[in-house]
Design a protein around this motif. Sequence first.
Motif, PDB file in Angstrom:
ATOM      1  N   GLY A  25      10.616 -19.874   0.777  1.00  0.00           N
ATOM      2  CA  GLY A  25      11.534 -18.582   0.740  1.00  0.00           C
ATOM      3  C   GLY A  25      11.725 -18.029  -0.539  1.00  0.00           C
ATOM      4  N   TYR A  26      11.566 -18.660  -1.494  1.00  0.00           N
ATOM      5  CA  TYR A  26      11.612 -18.099  -2.891  1.00  0.00           C
ATOM      6  C   TYR A  26      10.540 -16.984  -3.206  1.00  0.00           C
ATOM      7  N   VAL A  27      10.992 -15.807  -3.849  1.00  0.00           N
ATOM      8  CA  VAL A  27       9.991 -14.943  -4.259  1.00  0.00           C
ATOM      9  C   VAL A  27      10.235 -14.716  -5.793  1.00  0.00           C
ATOM     10  N   PRO A  28       9.165 -14.286  -6.642  1.00  0.00           N
ATOM     11  CA  PRO A  28       9.078 -14.198  -7.898  1.00  0.00           C
ATOM     12  C   PRO A  28      10.385 -13.262  -8.559  1.00  0.00           C
ATOM     13  N   LEU A  29      10.960 -13.807  -9.544  1.00  0.00           N
ATOM     14  CA  LEU A  29      12.152 -12.901 -10.020  1.00  0.00           C
ATOM     15  C   LEU A  29      11.522 -11.660 -10.519  1.00  0.00           C
ATOM     16  N   GLY A  30      12.293 -10.496  -9.932  1.00  0.00           N
ATOM     17  CA  GLY A  30      11.739  -9.031 -10.077  1.00  0.00           C
ATOM     18  C   GLY A  30      11.339  -8.476  -8.814  1.00  0.00           C
ATOM     19  N   GLU A  31      10.771  -9.225  -8.094  1.00  0.00           N
ATOM     20  CA  GLU A  31      10.421  -8.642  -6.707  1.00  0.00           C
ATOM     21  C   GLU A  31      11.509  -8.911  -5.681  1.00  0.00           C
ATOM     22  N   ALA A  32      12.739  -9.415  -6.119  1.00  0.00           N
ATOM     23  CA  ALA A  32      13.790  -9.961  -4.975  1.00  0.00           C
ATOM     24  C   ALA A  32      14.623  -8.850  -4.821  1.00  0.00           C
ATOM     25  N   GLY A  33      14.130  -7.535  -5.257  1.00  0.00           N
ATOM     26  CA  GLY A  33      15.140  -6.368  -5.118  1.00  0.00           C
ATOM     27  C   GLY A  33      16.158  -6.246  -6.297  1.00  0.00           C
ATOM     28  N   SER A  34      15.962  -7.105  -7.317  1.00  0.00           N
ATOM     29  CA  SER A  34      16.651  -6.991  -8.365  1.00  0.00           C
ATOM     30  C   SER A  34      16.811  -5.668  -9.532  1.00  0.00           C
ATOM     31  N   GLU A  35      15.824  -4.778  -9.133  1.00  0.00           N
ATOM     32  CA  GLU A  35      15.845  -3.857  -9.928  1.00  0.00           C
ATOM     33  C   GLU A  35      16.934  -2.890  -9.184  1.00  0.00           C
ATOM     34  N   ALA A  36      16.793  -2.835  -7.879  1.00  0.00           N
ATOM     35  CA  ALA A  36      17.998  -1.938  -7.011  1.00  0.00           C
ATOM     36  C   ALA A  36      19.306  -2.372  -7.397  1.00  0.00           C
ATOM     37  N   LYS A  37      19.438  -3.625  -7.620  1.00  0.00           N
ATOM     38  CA  LYS A  37      20.921  -4.281  -7.894  1.00  0.00           C
ATOM     39  C   LYS A  37      21.371  -3.624  -9.506  1.00  0.00           C
ATOM     40  N   GLU A  38      20.344  -3.750 -10.210  1.00  0.00           N
ATOM     41  CA  GLU A  38      20.683  -3.345 -11.552  1.00  0.00           C
ATOM     42  C   GLU A  38      21.252  -1.776 -11.651  1.00  0.00           C
ATOM     43  N   GLU A  39      20.762  -0.944 -10.826  1.00  0.00           N
ATOM     44  CA  GLU A  39      21.409   0.331 -10.749  1.00  0.00           C
ATOM     45  C   GLU A  39      22.632   0.585 -10.023  1.00  0.00           C
ATOM     46  N   VAL A  40      23.237  -0.527  -9.191  1.00  0.00           N
ATOM     47  CA  VAL A  40      24.553  -0.251  -8.526  1.00  0.00           C
ATOM     48  C   VAL A  40      25.525  -1.579  -9.416  1.00  0.00           C
ATOM     49  N   LYS A  41      24.890  -2.036 -10.339  1.00  0.00           N
ATOM     50  CA  LYS A  41      25.541  -3.162 -11.030  1.00  0.00           C
ATOM     51  C   LYS A  41      27.010  -2.556 -11.793  1.00  0.00           C
TER      52      LYS A  41
END
Length: 80
Positions: A25-41
């Motif tokens: 269930g792991y995904v490469p870092l950056g494909e886990a929706g982290s870009e969207a999280k950065e905007e709302v951080k």
Amino acid sequence: MRLIKDNVERIAESEAQIRKLETAGYVPLGEAGSEAKEEVKPELEKLKANELKALAKEKGIEGAASLTKDELLAVLKDVV
């Protein structure tokens, strides 16, 4: 390669390790929706200690209730 699942990151050095982690269930870092999280951080420094503790609890960090604001900021900067 770094992979992530929930709040857990793993480093895989071979294709076999990558496939095994992806199967789990792991995904490469950056494909886990982290870009969207950065905007709302949230700007962590502007939050109060009790807000930081609530955020830490939400992220599954154990023992957050006993940490100071500076300690919470240090822990949360890598998680959020």
